[in-house]
Design a protein around this motif. Structure first.
Motif, PDB file in Angstrom:
ATOM      1  N   ILE A 232       0.871  -1.184   0.000  1.00  0.00           N
ATOM      2  CA  ILE A 232       0.000   0.000   0.000  1.00  0.00           C
ATOM      3  C   ILE A 232       0.905   1.231   0.000  1.00  0.00           C
ATOM      4  N   GLY A 233       0.594   2.194  -0.852  1.00  0.00           N
ATOM      5  CA  GLY A 233       1.376   3.424  -0.900  1.00  0.00           C
ATOM      6  C   GLY A 233       0.489   4.650  -0.833  1.00  0.00           C
ATOM      7  N   TRP A 234       1.072   5.779  -0.398  1.00  0.00           N
ATOM      8  CA  TRP A 234       0.341   7.039  -0.307  1.00  0.00           C
ATOM      9  C   TRP A 234      -1.024   6.824   0.345  1.00  0.00           C
ATOM     10  N   GLU A 235      -0.977   6.132   1.490  1.00  0.00           N
ATOM     11  CA  GLU A 235      -2.195   5.924   2.268  1.00  0.00           C
ATOM     12  C   GLU A 235      -2.409   7.166   3.140  1.00  0.00           C
ATOM     13  N   PHE A 236      -3.268   8.062   2.681  1.00  0.00           N
ATOM     14  CA  PHE A 236      -3.559   9.285   3.427  1.00  0.00           C
ATOM     15  C   PHE A 236      -4.612   8.999   4.496  1.00  0.00           C
ATOM     16  N   ARG A 237      -4.324   9.431   5.735  1.00  0.00           N
ATOM     17  CA  ARG A 237      -5.251   9.257   6.843  1.00  0.00           C
ATOM     18  C   ARG A 237      -5.532  10.602   7.507  1.00  0.00           C
TER      19      ARG A 237
ATOM     20  N   SER B 212      -7.432   8.059   1.139  1.00  0.00           N
ATOM     21  CA  SER B 212      -7.040   7.564  -0.180  1.00  0.00           C
ATOM     22  C   SER B 212      -5.849   6.634   0.001  1.00  0.00           C
ATOM     23  N   ALA B 213      -5.657   5.705  -0.955  1.00  0.00           N
ATOM     24  CA  ALA B 213      -4.507   4.797  -0.879  1.00  0.00           C
ATOM     25  C   ALA B 213      -4.240   4.192  -2.250  1.00  0.00           C
TER      26      ALA B 213
ATOM     27  N   GLU C 264      10.232  -4.402  16.998  1.00  0.00           N
ATOM     28  CA  GLU C 264       9.652  -5.071  18.162  1.00  0.00           C
ATOM     29  C   GLU C 264       8.995  -4.083  19.116  1.00  0.00           C
ATOM     30  N   ARG C 265       9.315  -2.794  18.979  1.00  0.00           N
ATOM     31  CA  ARG C 265       8.689  -1.774  19.819  1.00  0.00           C
ATOM     32  C   ARG C 265       7.611  -0.999  19.085  1.00  0.00           C
ATOM     33  N   ALA C 266       7.535  -1.147  17.789  1.00  0.00           N
ATOM     34  CA  ALA C 266       6.592  -0.364  16.988  1.00  0.00           C
ATOM     35  C   ALA C 266       5.190  -0.965  17.062  1.00  0.00           C
ATOM     36  N   PRO C 267       4.159  -0.127  17.120  1.00  0.00           N
ATOM     37  CA  PRO C 267       2.782  -0.638  17.087  1.00  0.00           C
ATOM     38  C   PRO C 267       2.522  -1.408  15.798  1.00  0.00           C
ATOM     39  N   ALA C 268       1.616  -2.365  15.861  1.00  0.00           N
ATOM     40  CA  ALA C 268       1.352  -3.240  14.714  1.00  0.00           C
ATOM     41  C   ALA C 268       0.918  -2.463  13.474  1.00  0.00           C
ATOM     42  N   PHE C 269       0.127  -1.393  13.644  1.00  0.00           N
ATOM     43  CA  PHE C 269      -0.374  -0.676  12.477  1.00  0.00           C
ATOM     44  C   PHE C 269       0.759  -0.059  11.666  1.00  0.00           C
ATOM     45  N   SER C 270       1.905   0.246  12.317  1.00  0.00           N
ATOM     46  CA  SER C 270       3.018   0.879  11.619  1.00  0.00           C
ATOM     47  C   SER C 270       3.949  -0.124  10.958  1.00  0.00           C
ATOM     48  N   ARG C 271       3.785  -1.403  11.262  1.00  0.00           N
ATOM     49  CA  ARG C 271       4.667  -2.425  10.699  1.00  0.00           C
ATOM     50  C   ARG C 271       4.153  -2.985   9.384  1.00  0.00           C
ATOM     51  N   ARG C 272       2.962  -2.583   8.968  1.00  0.00           N
ATOM     52  CA  ARG C 272       2.434  -3.055   7.681  1.00  0.00           C
ATOM     53  C   ARG C 272       3.339  -2.605   6.542  1.00  0.00           C
ATOM     54  N   ASN C 273       3.334  -3.336   5.438  1.00  0.00           N
ATOM     55  CA  ASN C 273       4.102  -2.935   4.253  1.00  0.00           C
ATOM     56  C   ASN C 273       3.354  -1.828   3.533  1.00  0.00           C
ATOM     57  N   ALA C 274       3.314  -0.673   4.192  1.00  0.00           N
ATOM     58  CA  ALA C 274       2.528   0.457   3.699  1.00  0.00           C
ATOM     59  C   ALA C 274       3.271   1.748   3.993  1.00  0.00           C
TER      60      ALA C 274
ATOM     61  N   ASP D 297      -7.291   7.981  -8.001  1.00  0.00           N
ATOM     62  CA  ASP D 297      -6.356   6.917  -7.655  1.00  0.00           C
ATOM     63  C   ASP D 297      -4.953   7.506  -7.734  1.00  0.00           C
ATOM     64  N   PRO D 298      -4.263   7.694  -6.589  1.00  0.00           N
ATOM     65  CA  PRO D 298      -2.942   8.325  -6.644  1.00  0.00           C
ATOM     66  C   PRO D 298      -1.927   7.536  -7.451  1.00  0.00           C
ATOM     67  N   LEU D 299      -2.100   6.222  -7.556  1.00  0.00           N
ATOM     68  CA  LEU D 299      -1.164   5.417  -8.335  1.00  0.00           C
ATOM     69  C   LEU D 299      -1.217   5.800  -9.809  1.00  0.00           C
ATOM     70  N   VAL D 300      -2.418   6.129 -10.278  1.00  0.00           N
ATOM     71  CA  VAL D 300      -2.583   6.563 -11.666  1.00  0.00           C
ATOM     72  C   VAL D 300      -2.251   8.048 -11.804  1.00  0.00           C
ATOM     73  N   ALA D 301      -2.689   8.844 -10.832  1.00  0.00           N
ATOM     74  CA  ALA D 301      -2.450  10.289 -10.904  1.00  0.00           C
ATOM     75  C   ALA D 301      -0.969  10.621 -10.928  1.00  0.00           C
ATOM     76  N   ASN D 302      -0.147   9.803 -10.274  1.00  0.00           N
ATOM     77  CA  ASN D 302       1.294  10.042 -10.248  1.00  0.00           C
ATOM     78  C   ASN D 302       2.032   9.287 -11.348  1.00  0.00           C
ATOM     79  N   GLY D 303       1.304   8.836 -12.344  1.00  0.00           N
ATOM     80  CA  GLY D 303       1.916   8.063 -13.424  1.00  0.00           C
ATOM     81  C   GLY D 303       3.017   8.805 -14.148  1.00  0.00           C
ATOM     82  N   TRP D 304       2.899  10.123 -14.261  1.00  0.00           N
ATOM     83  CA  TRP D 304       3.951  10.885 -14.953  1.00  0.00           C
ATOM     84  C   TRP D 304       5.286  10.789 -14.208  1.00  0.00           C
ATOM     85  N   ILE D 305       5.232  10.499 -12.923  1.00  0.00           N
ATOM     86  CA  ILE D 305       6.465  10.297 -12.163  1.00  0.00           C
ATOM     87  C   ILE D 305       6.983   8.873 -12.357  1.00  0.00           C
ATOM     88  N   TYR D 306       6.103   7.901 -12.148  1.00  0.00           N
ATOM     89  CA  TYR D 306       6.542   6.506 -12.095  1.00  0.00           C
ATOM     90  C   TYR D 306       6.864   5.906 -13.457  1.00  0.00           C
ATOM     91  N   ALA D 307       6.230   6.393 -14.522  1.00  0.00           N
ATOM     92  CA  ALA D 307       6.398   5.775 -15.836  1.00  0.00           C
ATOM     93  C   ALA D 307       7.652   6.237 -16.563  1.00  0.00           C
TER      94      ALA D 307
END
Length: 431
Positions: free
Chosen positions: A88-93, A102-103, A206-216, A390-400
């Motif tokens: 998960i990337g650019w997960e705005f909370r 958004s994510a 090992e000290r970080a809360p579980a929500f922060s350890r996600r691959n996000a 969808d930020p993944l598509v909106a940022n396509g000019w960067i990633y492509a």
């Protein structure tokens, strides 16, 4: 066709072997430049003022545009031993309660859209793999440049603090936001303080809360502040960086520190889960973000700039390191394409790179205003826009961005594209 290709290789190979390149700065940009120049058969020496190569700081994002170039250097597999592949990337909370605005669904769509995944890593791990692509003989440590001048014939002259004088064919300034080289190309002026400071910490998993350890890669945004976290170092740590208004005592330094209490005070009233994460990080670093306006030119004669020396940008799009790597790849190709006229090669390089990096500087600058809106109608409109796109598509000019497509029509393409694709001295590149 085979004859034409052989002639192209002979022409490019003979010219580049006679070029002598001096790179000032042994950070990510300088090492990437050395690696890509070596790939083109061009001799380069990196001069680093520190007594050892090390990358301070903490985490960074390696998006598809950077991963693509690491693959072409042949170092991506080594990099992946230490990196974290994001799902998960650019997960705005929302700051108050963690509502997801958004994510990006990176696990399902990133490779399909852009041919590569997105990763997070410690800066030192990226530095290590780039260092592995440069021979020991191409790096000189403890070399602080104190003067850069030009001879009557246009050849640059470097003077170092230990008295050594070097006269290369080309000088590449990869020496950061306080660049010595930049002052010889553009009007000398100090970087301005942005009014924003950053807190940073590496939290042991090992000290970080579980929500922060996600691959996000998660961004909590709120009035005047935002906070980012994602795992690095193969998941052994969580990188935590947060942005807040800078006080009078903020300094521009990777080694300055704050207190946990000061960090917590900036995010008082935010989702209580963040309190747990901040406390787990221990004593945080704190530094002020510096600001520079985009340059109209990067080169003067046989001297040019790369990375932060050319286009320092706020970190809000996670593209600082990626753009330095892109610079390095394009510059190497341009020099290989014009071995008899380095000044022309540098002009072509800046023509290819300035529009893209200027755009990224501008959107990164604007992101601070967008992320830090106070609650109200503008914030509500922003949150709706996040939900609608969808930020993944909106940022396509960067990633492509792809090196093999961007320089079409340039001298570098016409003279050395076949040479590049043949993978001179390295593995064959994917077609």
């Amino acid at each position: 066709m085979a004859t034409a290709e052989a002639e192209c290789e002979q022409m490019v190979g003979a010219g580049v072997k006679n070029l002598r390149i001096a790179i000032l700065g042994g950070g990510i940009g300088g090492l990437a430049a050395g690696a890509f120049l070596r790939r083109e058969g061009i001799s380069a020496t990196i001069y680093e003022q520190a007594s050892q190569l090390k990358e301070v700081g903490a985490g960074l994002v390696v998006a598809p545009n950077a991963a693509r170039l690491l693959r072409r250097l042949g170092v991506l597999d080594d990099f992946l031993r230490h990196a974290v592949r994001l799902e998960i990337g650019w997960e705005f909370r929302r700051w108050q309660d963690g509502t997801v605005l958004s994510a990006e669904d990176l696990a399902a769509a990133c490779e399909q859209l852009y041919g590569e995944h997105t990763y997070t890593a410690h800066r030192a791990d990226l530095l290590h793999v780039l260092r592995s692509a440069v021979p020991d003989s191409g790096i000189r440590l403890g070399k602080r440049c104190v003067d850069l001048t030009t001879r009557g014939d246009g050849r640059p002259v470097l003077r170092f603090a230990d008295g050594e004088i070097v006269e290369p064919d080309v000088v590449i300034g990869a020496d950061g936001i306080h660049s010595v080289v930049r002052s010889t190309i553009a009007e000398s002026s100090p970087a301005a303080y942005s009014g924003i400071c950053a807190f940073r910490a590496l939290v042991p998993s090992e000290r970080a809360p579980a929500f922060s350890r996600r691959n996000a890669q998660t961004l909590w945004i709120g009035p005047g502040h935002h906070l980012v976290h994602y795992p690095v170092s193969a998941g052994r740590f969580v990188n935590l960086v947060a942005f807040a208004p800078a006080g009078d005592d903020a300094v521009e330094s990777w080694t300055a520190t704050a207190t946990v209490e000061e960090f917590l005070a900036e995010f008082e009233g935010w989702d209580p889960r963040l309190t747990e994460l901040i406390q787990a990080g221990g004593t945080p670093g704190r530094w002020a973000l510096l600001d520079r306006a985009p340059l109209r030119r990067w080169s003067k004669g046989a001297v040019t700039l790369l990375g932060d020396a050319a286009h320092p940008m706020f970190p809000f799009f996670g593209q600082g390191a990626a753009q330095a790597i892109e610079d390095a790849a394009v510059l190497a190709r341009c020099l290989a394409g014009e071995p008899g006229d380095p000044s022309q090669a540098l002009r072509r390089y800046e023509t290819l790179r300035i529009p893209r990096t200027r755009r990224l500087q501008e959107v990164s600058h604007a992101r601070a205003l967008i992320n830090h809106l106070p609650d109200g109608p503008e914030q509500q409109a922003r949150d709706k826009s996040f939900a609608d796109a969808d930020p993944l598509v909106a940022n396509g000019w960067i990633y492509a961005y792809d090196l093999d497509e961007a320089p079409e029509g340039s001298a570098a393409t016409s003279r050395s594209a076949m040479y590049w694709r043949a993978g001179r001295g390295t593995r064959k590149l994917p077609e």
